[in-house]
Design an enzyme around this catalytic site. Structure first.
Site, PDB file in Angstrom:
ATOM      1  N   THR A  49      60.684 -18.782  -5.735  1.00 38.76           N
ATOM      2  CA  THR A  49      60.255 -19.402  -6.989  1.00 38.76           C
ATOM      3  C   THR A  49      61.488 -19.492  -7.877  1.00 38.76           C
ATOM      4  OG1 THR A  49      57.991 -18.588  -6.825  1.00 38.76           O
ATOM      5  CG2 THR A  49      58.772 -19.188  -9.016  1.00 38.76           C
TER       6      THR A  49
ATOM      7  N   LYS B 281      54.703 -25.192  -8.771  1.00 33.92           N
ATOM      8  CA  LYS B 281      54.552 -23.738  -8.899  1.00 33.92           C
ATOM      9  C   LYS B 281      54.509 -23.335 -10.369  1.00 33.92           C
ATOM     10  CE  LYS B 281      54.352 -19.376  -7.766  1.00 33.92           C
ATOM     11  NZ  LYS B 281      55.284 -18.679  -6.876  1.00 33.92           N
TER      12      LYS B 281
ATOM     13  N   LYS C 205      59.875 -13.564 -15.097  1.00 39.64           N
ATOM     14  CA  LYS C 205      60.917 -14.446 -14.555  1.00 39.64           C
ATOM     15  C   LYS C 205      60.359 -15.850 -14.361  1.00 39.64           C
ATOM     16  CE  LYS C 205      61.702 -15.077 -10.308  1.00 39.64           C
ATOM     17  NZ  LYS C 205      61.427 -16.120  -9.273  1.00 39.64           N
TER      18      LYS C 205
END
Length: 302
Positions: A112, A187, A255
């Site tokens: 990711t 995502k 994050k």
């Protein structure tokens, strides 16, 4: 490592391929295991050589001392590392995977990361006669262990179609959603949805507790109606029990939400709830909960 993958998982028949897997963290380790169990010849690389050796002992593949060596002669190279800089470190340079890949091979990145680095790596791959597909996953550690991840991909159609049957070893759905970088953007949409859902669930459980309800019973009831969600089914009762020692960590979510908010600043999207929940996660970190599961948002409300 005996419980690192679900050994009852069945695999769709596909031609065995030579593959490499770079990054044996909580996601990568079981994903690479499913590739080996599905019949592919897997070579792994991990910064911790001991973890790579343990993986080989369990799955009978091979390990290599550098990403370049792992990628040599592979048809498909998978990566699953921590962030943009980690990805650059395992792909670029003399020991990076790109240096070892044969012409026409495909790099599939499950990190990711930012859409920006996905586009950067796609351009770098193309310049070397290679292919790159950004392919972040959803489903968490349980999805990786059970081989039931959802993979959202950005890239060109031909390399996507070539990698899809291989990636289905650890996935239930592998979908091309657009051009390079689109997988990472999808995502981000996923994480925006999750942030709002988890905060709403946390508030609901905290409210029900204060109201004196049997919240496990209430969750069973409303989980059969319009309020049902994956988060409610899988995290509602553990919220009630104050259990957060599993799943997707707050540090990782922050994050990811940082990537989301950076992208929103670029594209002008307004994300007031997401920005607020990001700050709530910062509060959880302040409570010492950086490694707690993301459902620990409820700790702020108790």
């Amino acid at each position: 490592m005996a419980d690192s993958i679900n050994t009852t998982r069945t695999y769709e028949p596909t031609a065995p391929r030579r593959v490499a897997f770079i990054g044996l963290g909580v996601m990568g380790l079981p994903m690479a295991g499913h590739l080996a169990r599905a019949g592919h010849a897997v070579t792994v690389y991990n910064r911790s050589a001991a973890k790579a050796a343990a993986w080989v002992a369990e799955f009978a593949g091979a390990s290599a001392p550098t990403p370049a060596e792992a990628a040599r002669e592979a048809d498909v190279v998978f990566t699953c590392v921590g962030n943009d800089d980690d990805l650059r470190s395992v792909l670029l340079g003399e020991t990076g995977a790109f240096a070892g890949m044969k012409p026409g091979a495909i790099l599939v990145d499950h990190t990711t990361a930012s859409a920006e680095v996905a586009r950067e790596m796609q351009a770098a791959a193309k310049a070397r006669g290679l292919h790159f597909v950004d392919a972040p996953v959803s489903g968490g550690q349980a999805g990786a262990v059970n081989g039931q991840l959802t993979v959202m991909c950005g890239g060109d159609a031909a390399p996507f179609e070539a990698m899809k049957p291989v990636a289905l070893a650890f996935s239930r759905a592998v979908t091309l959603v657009g051009e390079p970088g689109a997988g990472q953007l999808a995502k981000m949409v996923n994480q925006i949805c999750i942030a709002g859902l988890v905060q709403g669930l946390a508030e609901a459980v905290a409210f029900g507790d204060r109201a004196g309800l049997d919240m496990k019973q209430v969750l069973d009831v409303i989980g059969k109606g319009a309020a049902q969600s994956w988060q409610m089914d899988n995290r509602g009762k553990t919220m009630v029990d104050d259990q957060f020692n599993f799943g997707f960590a707050v540090d990782w979510m922050r994050k990811d939400l940082g990537l989301v908010l950076d992208e929103a600043r670029r594209n002008g999207a307004k994300l007031p709830v997401t920005a607020l929940v990001d700050q709530f996660y910062a509060d959880v970190q302040g409570l010492g909960g950086g490694r707690w599961d993301t459902s620990s948002l409820i700790k702020r409300l108790r």
